[in-house]
Design a protein around this motif. Structure first.
Motif, mmCIF file in Angstrom:
data_model
loop_
_atom_site.group_PDB
_atom_site.id
_atom_site.type_symbol
_atom_site.label_atom_id
_atom_site.label_comp_id
_atom_site.label_asym_id
_atom_site.label_seq_id
_atom_site.Cartn_x
_atom_site.Cartn_y
_atom_site.Cartn_z
ATOM 1 N N SER A 1 0.841 -1.188 0.000
ATOM 2 C CA SER A 1 0.000 0.000 0.000
ATOM 3 C C SER A 1 0.877 1.239 0.000
ATOM 4 N N SER A 2 0.568 2.198 -0.858
ATOM 5 C CA SER A 2 1.356 3.435 -0.858
ATOM 6 C C SER A 2 0.473 4.679 -0.823
ATOM 7 N N TYR A 3 -0.828 4.523 -1.061
ATOM 8 C CA TYR A 3 -1.672 5.713 -1.180
ATOM 9 C C TYR A 3 -2.344 6.125 0.118
ATOM 10 N N GLY A 4 -2.547 5.178 1.008
ATOM 11 C CA GLY A 4 -3.314 5.514 2.213
ATOM 12 C C GLY A 4 -4.700 5.961 1.816
ATOM 13 N N GLU A 5 -5.163 7.028 2.408
ATOM 14 C CA GLU A 5 -6.531 7.498 2.146
ATOM 15 C C GLU A 5 -6.550 8.595 1.085
ATOM 16 N N LYS B 1 -2.927 11.160 -3.614
ATOM 17 C CA LYS B 1 -1.517 11.234 -4.007
ATOM 18 C C LYS B 1 -0.742 10.194 -3.226
ATOM 19 N N SER B 2 0.323 9.670 -3.842
ATOM 20 C CA SER B 2 1.150 8.682 -3.169
ATOM 21 C C SER B 2 1.693 9.271 -1.865
ATOM 22 N N THR C 1 4.143 6.910 -9.624
ATOM 23 C CA THR C 1 5.527 7.372 -9.425
ATOM 24 C C THR C 1 6.526 6.236 -9.690
ATOM 25 N N GLY C 2 6.084 4.999 -9.513
ATOM 26 C CA GLY C 2 6.973 3.839 -9.652
ATOM 27 C C GLY C 2 7.492 3.342 -8.313
ATOM 28 N N LEU C 3 7.155 4.068 -7.233
ATOM 29 C CA LEU C 3 7.650 3.726 -5.894
ATOM 30 C C LEU C 3 7.292 2.289 -5.494
ATOM 31 N N THR C 4 6.026 1.916 -5.664
ATOM 32 C CA THR C 4 5.560 0.611 -5.201
ATOM 33 C C THR C 4 6.288 -0.526 -5.916
ATOM 34 N N LYS D 1 2.732 7.637 -17.028
ATOM 35 C CA LYS D 1 4.153 7.966 -17.265
ATOM 36 C C LYS D 1 4.546 9.345 -16.738
ATOM 37 N N CYS D 2 3.643 10.308 -16.863
ATOM 38 C CA CYS D 2 3.971 11.691 -16.505
ATOM 39 C C CYS D 2 4.242 11.861 -15.009
ATOM 40 N N ALA D 3 3.846 10.872 -14.182
ATOM 41 C CA ALA D 3 4.041 10.998 -12.734
ATOM 42 C C ALA D 3 5.290 10.249 -12.243
ATOM 43 N N ARG D 4 6.037 9.651 -13.167
ATOM 44 C CA ARG D 4 7.123 8.749 -12.785
ATOM 45 C C ARG D 4 8.267 9.470 -12.064
ATOM 46 N N LYS D 5 8.715 8.882 -10.938
ATOM 47 C CA LYS D 5 9.872 9.423 -10.195
ATOM 48 C C LYS D 5 10.990 8.416 -10.110
ATOM 49 N N TYR D 6 10.720 7.170 -10.466
ATOM 50 C CA TYR D 6 11.741 6.109 -10.429
ATOM 51 C C TYR D 6 11.970 5.629 -11.854
#
Ligand code: IMP
Ligand code: MG
Length: 175
Positions: free
Chosen positions: A68-72, A75-76, A104-107, A133-138
């Motif tokens: 889980s990365s989003y919580g409630e 946004k991640s 973001t690619g985090l998960t 793709k536009c939100a990618r950080k990794y």
């Protein structure tokens, strides 16, 4: 989010047809003789995973992890909670991780790191229903992807907002 503003982005027929096409690509890539372990990233990937699995033609093992990365929020959170990472020995196995959406690619970066250190699979590839793709950080890209999506928050077919809407048979968004 109230139901009267929900817009359909991808209807059920289009979604299911495209997932079938993706399964055909996966069948072509792996061939139909050797077994493949598919790993469902719960909860979001559940509907995509089941739909995709119906059309895979090789012998399949199914495994499930919970992250889980989003919580409630929409946004991640920037942190991944590992709810369940128990996998059987995967030495020498081809593995396909199946996820609802790469944002973001985090998960998936977290899961791949974990698998590299703990599972010693022969090969690990990624199949996602959506690539934002536009939100990618990794520096990560899916090997198989059903649809690209803009930076909007979508729900349905497994994807939730605050744990709701996962059961919708289509992909929707709120304006
Ligand atoms: P990432 O770790 O930033 O790549 O985010 C991936 C996870 O965030 C996915 O597994 C989803 O559960 C969730 N997520 C990202 N975008 C959306 C969205 O548009 N709708 C619902 N969940 C999303
Ligand atoms: Mg998810």
């Amino acid at each position: 989010m109230s139901d009267n503003k929900l817009k359909i982005l991808i209807d059920e027929k289009t979604l299911v047809m495209r997932i079938k096409e993706l399964a055909d690509d996966i069948n072509k890539f792996y061939g139909t003789d050797d077994e493949l372990t598919i790993v469902c990233v719960l909860k979001g990937a559940v509907m995509f995973f089941c739909e995709l699995a119906k059309y895979l033609k090789m012998p399949i093992r199914m495994e499930f992890v919970g992250l889980s990365s989003y919580g409630e929020a929409k946004k991640s959170s920037g942190k991944v909670s590992a709810l369940n990472l128990s996998l059987p020995p995967l030495e020498g196995k081809n593995v396909l991780v199946v996820e609802d959406i790469m944002d973001t690619g985090l998960t998936l970066n977290f899961l791949l790191d974990f698998m590299r250190s703990n599972c010693r699979a022969k090969d690990v590839k990624l199949a996602v229903m959506f690539d934002k793709k536009c939100a990618r950080k990794y520096p990560l890209a899916p090997d198989f992807c059903a649809f690209d999506v803009d930076d909007k928050f979508i729900v349905g077919f497994g994807l939730d907002y605050s744990e709701l809407y996962r059961n919708l048979p289509f992909i929707g968004y709120y304006e």
